[in-house]
Structures are given as C-alpha cells and as structure tokens.
Design a protein around this motif. Structure first.
Motif, PDB file in Angstrom:
ATOM      1  N   LEU A  52       0.835  -1.195   0.000  1.00  0.00           N
ATOM      2  CA  LEU A  52       0.000   0.000   0.000  1.00  0.00           C
ATOM      3  C   LEU A  52       0.877   1.255   0.000  1.00  0.00           C
ATOM      4  N   GLY A  53       0.337   2.336  -0.513  1.00  0.00           N
ATOM      5  CA  GLY A  53       1.096   3.576  -0.600  1.00  0.00           C
ATOM      6  C   GLY A  53       0.623   4.608   0.412  1.00  0.00           C
ATOM      7  N   GLN A  54       1.527   5.502   0.762  1.00  0.00           N
ATOM      8  CA  GLN A  54       1.186   6.625   1.641  1.00  0.00           C
ATOM      9  C   GLN A  54       0.817   7.813   0.763  1.00  0.00           C
ATOM     10  N   SER A  55      -0.472   7.981   0.500  1.00  0.00           N
ATOM     11  CA  SER A  55      -0.906   9.108  -0.323  1.00  0.00           C
ATOM     12  C   SER A  55      -0.766  10.414   0.444  1.00  0.00           C
ATOM     13  N   GLU A  68      -2.697   9.451   3.981  1.00  0.00           N
ATOM     14  CA  GLU A  68      -3.681   8.370   4.050  1.00  0.00           C
ATOM     15  C   GLU A  68      -3.108   7.146   3.346  1.00  0.00           C
ATOM     16  N   VAL A  69      -3.298   5.979   3.940  1.00  0.00           N
ATOM     17  CA  VAL A  69      -2.812   4.737   3.336  1.00  0.00           C
ATOM     18  C   VAL A  69      -3.841   4.246   2.323  1.00  0.00           C
ATOM     19  N   GLU A  70      -3.401   4.079   1.078  1.00  0.00           N
ATOM     20  CA  GLU A  70      -4.274   3.612   0.005  1.00  0.00           C
ATOM     21  C   GLU A  70      -3.511   2.604  -0.855  1.00  0.00           C
ATOM     22  N   LYS A  71      -4.209   2.032  -1.809  1.00  0.00           N
ATOM     23  CA  LYS A  71      -3.557   1.172  -2.783  1.00  0.00           C
ATOM     24  C   LYS A  71      -2.524   1.990  -3.547  1.00  0.00           C
ATOM     25  N   MET A  72      -1.326   1.426  -3.724  1.00  0.00           N
ATOM     26  CA  MET A  72      -0.294   2.133  -4.478  1.00  0.00           C
ATOM     27  C   MET A  72      -0.704   2.154  -5.942  1.00  0.00           C
ATOM     28  N   SER A  73      -0.883   3.367  -6.473  1.00  0.00           N
ATOM     29  CA  SER A  73      -1.424   3.508  -7.820  1.00  0.00           C
ATOM     30  C   SER A  73      -0.953   4.810  -8.450  1.00  0.00           C
ATOM     31  N   LYS A  74      -0.729   4.783  -9.762  1.00  0.00           N
ATOM     32  CA  LYS A  74      -0.311   5.987 -10.474  1.00  0.00           C
ATOM     33  C   LYS A  74      -1.381   7.076 -10.379  1.00  0.00           C
ATOM     34  N   SER A  75      -2.647   6.671 -10.354  1.00  0.00           N
ATOM     35  CA  SER A  75      -3.737   7.647 -10.304  1.00  0.00           C
ATOM     36  C   SER A  75      -3.773   8.395  -8.974  1.00  0.00           C
ATOM     37  N   LYS A  76      -3.156   7.819  -7.951  1.00  0.00           N
ATOM     38  CA  LYS A  76      -3.131   8.460  -6.636  1.00  0.00           C
ATOM     39  C   LYS A  76      -1.781   9.137  -6.378  1.00  0.00           C
ATOM     40  N   TYR A  77      -0.894   9.072  -7.356  1.00  0.00           N
ATOM     41  CA  TYR A  77       0.414   9.735  -7.284  1.00  0.00           C
ATOM     42  C   TYR A  77       1.221   9.315  -6.058  1.00  0.00           C
ATOM     43  N   ASN A  78       1.046   8.066  -5.628  1.00  0.00           N
ATOM     44  CA  ASN A  78       1.753   7.601  -4.435  1.00  0.00           C
ATOM     45  C   ASN A  78       2.695   6.434  -4.720  1.00  0.00           C
ATOM     46  N   VAL A  79       3.060   6.259  -5.991  1.00  0.00           N
ATOM     47  CA  VAL A  79       3.940   5.154  -6.370  1.00  0.00           C
ATOM     48  C   VAL A  79       5.388   5.494  -6.025  1.00  0.00           C
ATOM     49  N   VAL A  80       6.058   4.563  -5.353  1.00  0.00           N
ATOM     50  CA  VAL A  80       7.472   4.727  -5.027  1.00  0.00           C
ATOM     51  C   VAL A  80       8.296   4.003  -6.088  1.00  0.00           C
TER      52      VAL A  80
END
Length: 435
Positions: free
Chosen positions: A86-89, A206-218
């Motif tokens: 999961l990603g940290q948005s 906020e912790v969300e699914k790691m996704s390009k659409s949420k700009y939280n990809v590492v």
C-alpha cells in the motif's frame, strides 16, 4: 471484434506443464515426464492476478485430465497470495468557497495541521501567513467577523486533492509549494495561496492502494540508487507477513540500510577486511545456530519478515561479542545471501571464495550449541528470593542441593537459624525453610 483469445487464456493456463518436456516436438509433453513432475508444488502471486489465473488453470487442467492428457486433476498443490504493498498518499486541502464566492477566486489551500486544530477547538484559524491575509480578511468579512465554521467545523469545508509524493518531505510531511505550483499535475493551482503553519505547508496522509492515479507510487529505481538493491529487498520483506497487505513508508527504510552497514562492518575493522581463523566462542556459535534454525524455519513457512529480524539480532549480538571468526561469519554470509545477495556475494569473495555464494551449501543447524550448560537459579528463604546463583544445568537434585548449601552466600543467610526443610526443583527453584 477480437476472436484470437486462445493464446492468452489457454496458453497461460497450461504452460507450466510444457516446462516438463520443453524440447518434445511430437506432443505437448510425454506421459513419463508428466508422471514424474506431476503438478506445480507452489504458486505465488498477487490476489488479483492469481485468482483469475487459478480459475482458468483449473478449467484447462480438468479438461486436459478428462481428455487423458494429464494424470493430475489440479494445476497447483499449494497457493500463496502475497499481500499488496500500500502507498502513503499525500493530500492538499482546498478551501471550498460558497457559490457566490467562487467566481474569480484564487485557490486557497490550508495546512492540514491547522485544519485539525481548528476542528478540535471548534474555531476558525486566525494565525495565518501574510500571503493569505487578504483571503482571511475576505472570508471573515463575508461572514461578518464570525467563525467560519463555528461548532460544525469539519473537513467538509475542504476538498482533498492528491499531490505527487515526490513533492513531499517524507519525514516532516512538508510540501514544496513552488514545485507544487509548477508541477504538470498542478497547472490549475499556479496562482494558489497557502495558509501556512509556522511558515510551512503540511500535507495530510492516508494509506491507500499504491497507484499511479493516486500519485503515491514509489520508484524502486530511486530506492536502489540511494540505498542499494539489497536494502530494497530486505525492507520489502521486513514490512510484514507475506500474505498481508503492507503500507510502504520510505522513512522506515533507513533502519534496514543501517543494518546493511552494520553487517558490512562486522567483517571489517578500521584498517579493512578482518576475518580470523581463530575458533569461535561458545556465545558466537550459539548466536549462529540459533539464527540458522530460525531462518530455516522461516523460509519453510514463508515468514521472511521474521528472518530479517533474526539477522538484525544476530549482527547486534556478534558485534557485542567482537566476533571475527570465519567459523561464524562464513555461514552467516550464506544465511543472508537469499535476502541480500549483492552484499553477501561481495563478502563471500572477500572471504577468499572464487565460486558464487549461491552454490554454497546451506548451513546445517546443530542443536548442541543451543544446549544451556548453566542455569540461573533463584535462591529463596521462606519463599522470598534473596539472590540468584549460576549453576550447572546437567546436575542431579542431590548434587544441586549440596552445591547450593556449600555456597558462602547461602551459609551467611543460614547462620544462626535452624534449617527445617530444603525444597529443590531442578531447573526451577531452590527454597530453604528456616526458623
């Protein structure tokens, strides 16, 4: 209209059987090869992909079984779904003007911590930066100087907007406002005003699914560039159990990076590489074999996160023991190699080996090194513990009682008193009943 669906569906559902007899030009695979290899022992995949693949594979393998092509009725003996990372948005919070206010208004973003404080105190934010002073005065005038939210203060007055995590300081959560204004995704906000906290804008997380659409990809490339591939591998395994979803936190990677440096230092002194041929101490051998057993069990149970913890404990213990013995450090490098192959390969080379560490046999656990030779006994008088004694573990009850009675501390406690009874439980306690 796409009619050529067979390669994607059928091909990906039975290809694992082709590996059994890949050079067979006359049939899919021979009966002998299929009977020898049977079906796949273990399938590991993400839940989204694995569910579909498992379902299609089961369809096709059951079909092949009914046609007499395979002897098995299921494609896989065991399946493990690895958890999602999961990603940290990160979010900025835009003030929502009233309908009559929106026209020709610049976007205004409030720092997350100020919003939280205002909601908690049921009051509007009054301490703001000069750049947003006009906005603040305007908002107050529209509401006749009253609190903007009053007793109903909430995040509903704001629109959370995802922001690229590359614009955020991972430790402090501070937004780089200039980069945000000029970022390709923020062109609508180039004239934005920011209501700051102590001169800084802090985003919400906020912790969300790691996704390009949420700009939280590492990006793994960025992590490898800064910390190395071994650190990335270890950190991913250290995040938690394989099957569970795990939130990524780049700030936590520094701890694993510190372990890698500690491991390297274990094989070096101030001058350079320093591993001796002297015999290892009993404590160091105990640390090694305790780690061998734990890692061996963890690999069999796919508990990779606890293996990384074991490595950290082992390196700390061996460092405290000032261990430089090849007898311990050589098998330790092999233990680490599946988890951190690059540093392990380098250490293996420095240890004088010319073949790859991947060809080295896995260390064998020897239980004798974990057998405790001594036991710490609490020595009590009338049920109250006075002190402890370190005594041999392999000793009979009578020998234990004699040894304790001969001790100077015990004699001092018994002096001038009548010994009524001695209670000895080997491996647990020694208690004297005195009058």
């Amino acid at each position: 209209l796409e009619l050529n669906t067979m390669p994607g569906w059928a091909g990906s559902s039975w290809y694992m059987f082709r590996y059994m007899d890949a050079n067979n030009e006359n049939e899919m695979f021979s009966k002998e090869a299929q009977e020898y290899w049977e079906n796949v022992d273990l399938y590991i995949g993400g839940s989204e992909h694995a569910t579909g693949h498992l379902l299609y594979s089961r369809f096709w393998v059951k079909l092949l079984h009914d046609l007499g092509k395979v002897t098995v009725n299921e494609p896989f003996k065991k399946m493990i779904n690895q958890g999602m990372i999961l990603g940290q948005s990160a979010f900025v919070y835009r003030w929502e003007y009233g309908v009559e206010e929106k026209q020709n208004r610049k976007p205004v973003f409030f720092s997350h911590d100020l919003i939280v404080k205002a909601i908690k105190e049921k009051a509007f934010i009054t301490e703001i930066n000069d750049d947003a002073k006009a906005v603040h005065d305007n908002l107050l005038s529209l509401h006749r100087g009253q609190s903007i939210w009053g007793s109903e203060a909430s995040f509903n007055h704001f629109t959370p907007i995802h922001v690229d995590i590359s614009l955020i300081d991972d430790i402090s959560n501070e937004l780089d406002m200039e980069k945000f204004k000029s970022h390709a995704l923020s062109t609508d906000f180039k004239d934005a005003l920011f209501v700051l906290s102590d001169g800084k804008y802090f985003v919400g997380r906020e912790v969300e699914k790691m996704s390009k659409s949420k700009y939280n990809v590492v990006s793994p490339d960025d992590i490898c560039e800064q910390y190395g591939a071994d650190t990335l591998r270890l950190y991913e395994m250290f995040l938690g159990p394989l099957e569970q979803a795990k939130p990524w936190n780049t700030a936590g990677i520094t701890g694993v990076y510190g372990f890698i440096k500690k491991l390297w230092k274990l094989y070096h002194n101030d001058v350079g590489f320093s591993v001796s041929d002297e015999k290892a101490s009993p404590d160091s051998m105990k640390t090694l074999h305790k780690t061998i057993k734990k890692v061996q069990d963890d690999i069999e149970n796919f508990s990779f996160n606890t293996s990384v913890s074991s490595f950290m404990i082992a390196v700390n213990e061996l460092t405290a023991q000032k261990c430089t013995s090849r007898e311990v450090l050589e098998p330790l490098a092999i233990l680490v190699s599946p988890y951190a192959p690059h540093i392990a390969e380098e250490l293996w080379s420095l240890l004088g080996h010319h073949e790859s560490i991947s060809d080295a046999p896995f260390p064998v656990f020897e239980e004798e090194y974990l057998v405790e030779s001594n036991k710490t006994y609490p020595i009590s008088f009338n049920g109250k513990m006075k002190f402890t004694l370190n005594l041999p573990a392999a000793i009979s009850k009578d020998e234990l009682e004699k040894m304790v009675l001969a001790n100077e501390k015990v004699q001092e406690q018994l002096e001038g008193k009548q010994l009524r009874k001695t209670i000895v439980v080997p491996g647990k306690i020694v208690n004297f009943v005195v009058g």
